[in-house]
Design a protein around this motif. Structure first.
Motif, PDB file in Angstrom:
ATOM      1  N   ARG A  32       0.835  -1.204   0.000  1.00 15.27           N
ATOM      2  CA  ARG A  32       0.000   0.000   0.000  1.00 15.27           C
ATOM      3  C   ARG A  32       0.868   1.251   0.000  1.00 15.27           C
ATOM      4  N   SER A  34       3.883   1.564  -1.227  1.00 13.32           N
ATOM      5  CA  SER A  34       4.467   1.720  -2.558  1.00 13.32           C
ATOM      6  C   SER A  34       3.450   2.287  -3.539  1.00 13.32           C
ATOM      7  N   LYS A  35       2.191   1.848  -3.426  1.00 13.56           N
ATOM      8  CA  LYS A  35       1.151   2.367  -4.298  1.00 13.56           C
ATOM      9  C   LYS A  35       0.899   3.843  -4.031  1.00 13.56           C
ATOM     10  N   TRP A  36       0.868   4.242  -2.759  1.00 17.35           N
ATOM     11  CA  TRP A  36       0.697   5.653  -2.415  1.00 17.35           C
ATOM     12  C   TRP A  36       1.896   6.472  -2.895  1.00 17.35           C
ATOM     13  N   ASP A  37       3.087   5.864  -2.840  1.00 16.19           N
ATOM     14  CA  ASP A  37       4.283   6.592  -3.247  1.00 16.19           C
ATOM     15  C   ASP A  37       4.223   6.948  -4.729  1.00 16.19           C
ATOM     16  N   VAL A  38       3.730   6.014  -5.549  1.00 11.07           N
ATOM     17  CA  VAL A  38       3.636   6.286  -6.980  1.00 11.07           C
ATOM     18  C   VAL A  38       2.651   7.417  -7.250  1.00 11.07           C
ATOM     19  N   LYS A  39       1.559   7.489  -6.494  1.00 14.02           N
ATOM     20  CA  LYS A  39       0.547   8.513  -6.727  1.00 14.02           C
ATOM     21  C   LYS A  39       0.930   9.860  -6.123  1.00 14.02           C
ATOM     22  N   VAL A  40       1.555   9.843  -4.953  1.00 18.15           N
ATOM     23  CA  VAL A  40       1.763  11.086  -4.198  1.00 18.15           C
ATOM     24  C   VAL A  40       3.131  11.695  -4.465  1.00 18.15           C
ATOM     25  N   SER A  41       4.147  10.871  -4.748  1.00 19.35           N
ATOM     26  CA  SER A  41       5.517  11.380  -4.854  1.00 19.35           C
ATOM     27  C   SER A  41       5.694  12.478  -5.902  1.00 19.35           C
ATOM     28  N   TYR A  43       3.729  14.896  -6.629  1.00 18.41           N
ATOM     29  CA  TYR A  43       3.299  16.152  -6.010  1.00 18.41           C
ATOM     30  C   TYR A  43       4.275  16.593  -4.928  1.00 18.41           C
TER      31      TYR A  43
END
Length: 357
Positions: A32, A34-41, A43
């Motif tokens: 989870r 890693s998935k958030w990192d792809v979406k948030v990083s 920004y």
């Protein structure tokens, strides 16, 4: 049961037996994350710019906009709302119109020669010179010199009586010029300071754009018999139009915000005894720190912002109309045309090799 029904029952394939159900996949905490990192990083990577801009850019704009409508007391950090009185007061001051005239005069005397000389210097540096890096670094040295040092040096060079410039002019029979008395000559001296600092900087920007022009165009023009001047006007200059628009707009913004050079042109820094070289930014400084009236200084800052915005938009529309709809890039070529252009260039190189063997 009829024979037809019995035959259909015998021919029907057996129903598949249900197999074991696929277990539901449960994401672990690291998955989870890693998935958030792809979406948030993405920004997070760009957020420092917007944070710094909000602190040092957006907040001062809003803060000065509020102060410009108030009779502000800087010591008590409070004020009384008075509407557009600060703007009306500035527009009725003769010093504002003198500063506006001086600003545009210095801007025209500096920007026009600056862009022409920068274009010429970039064209020279684009040639096959020895020690290219040395010359390219050399033209950038005036830009890294402190503006205060440039102002002090040029103030001594353009001294009215004992200046070196007047001494050089005397050798050719030209009398001493009152650089610190006549408005026009003071504008020429200040524009010379501005050109000294910024010609090399703009030349390197134009040089980078020249380096991006495909060399196949020049090879084809050489084979067709075009000389260096013809190549410059037919290939280099049209290809530089988008970059030239950028240089013109940035020069306009910088020219209308000129402060250091007129500030250091004499020992008082007030724009001359009769406001000969008083600029808008210098007038703003005098209102804020000389008269200690930050409400009027904020109103002056917003007037300058509006002037720069209007001039910048006019510059953009004029230059875009001169460039045309294609952005100065010329007609678009298809893939077949590009491949044919590359084959022609390769054939010309092969013919030249055969000639020199």
């Amino acid at each position: 049961m009829s024979n037809a029904v019995k035959g259909a029952a015998r021919q029907a394939p057996p129903l598949p037996t249900p197999g074991p159900q696929r277990p539901v996949r449960v994401l672990s905490f690291s998955q989870r994350l890693s998935k958030w990192d792809v979406k948030v990083s993405p920004y997070l990577y760009v957020s420092p710019f917007f944070i710094v801009f909000a602190v040092v850019g957006a907040f001062p704009l809003v803060y000065t906009a509020v102060i410009s409508f108030m009779d502000w007391d800087q010591i008590r950090q409070s004020g009384e709302f008075i509407g557009f009185d600060q703007y009306a007061w500035i527009l009725t001051q003769p010093a504002f119109w003198v500063a506006l005239r001086n600003t545009f005069s210095i801007f025209l005397l500096s920007s026009v020669p600056q862009l022409i000389l920068a274009l010429f210097l970039a064209a020279v540096l684009d040639r096959n010179l020895r020690a290219k890096t040395f010359w390219r670094m050399g033209v950038l040295l005036p830009y890294v010199v402190a503006p205060v040092a440039v102002g002090l040096i040029f103030n001594a060079l353009f001294a009215d009586n004992s200046g070196q410039v007047n001494a050089w002019l005397g050798m050719i029979g030209i009398g001493p010029i009152p650089w610190h008395v006549e408005p026009f000559w003071s504008h020429v001296a200040i524009a010379t300071m501005v050109n000294y600092r910024w010609i090399g900087y703009n030349a390197l920007i134009l040089l980078a754009a020249m380096q991006a022009i495909p060399r196949d165009y020049y090879e084809a023009a050489t084979v067709d018999g075009a000389g260096a001047v013809r190549q410059f006007w037919s290939i280099t200059l049209p290809s530089l139009k988008p970059t030239f628009i950028f240089v013109i707009i940035t020069s306009t913004i910088g020219g209308l915000q000129i402060f250091e050079e007129p500030r250091m042109f004499d020992q008082f820094g007030q724009g001359g005894s009769a406001n000969q070289w008083l600029t808008i930014t210098l007038y703003l400084y005098n209102l804020g720190w000389g008269d200690w009236n930050f409400g009027r200084a904020a109103a002056m800052a917003w007037l300058l912002f509006l002037i720069i915005l209007v001039i910048g938009l006019v510059n953009l529309f004029v230059t875009q109309s001169l460039v045309g709809d294609d952005g100065g890039k010329g007609p678009k070529l298809s893939r077949a045309q590009k491949r044919q252009l590359k084959r022609d260039a390769a054939a010309r190189r092969a013919r030249r090799k055969e000639l020199y063997r």
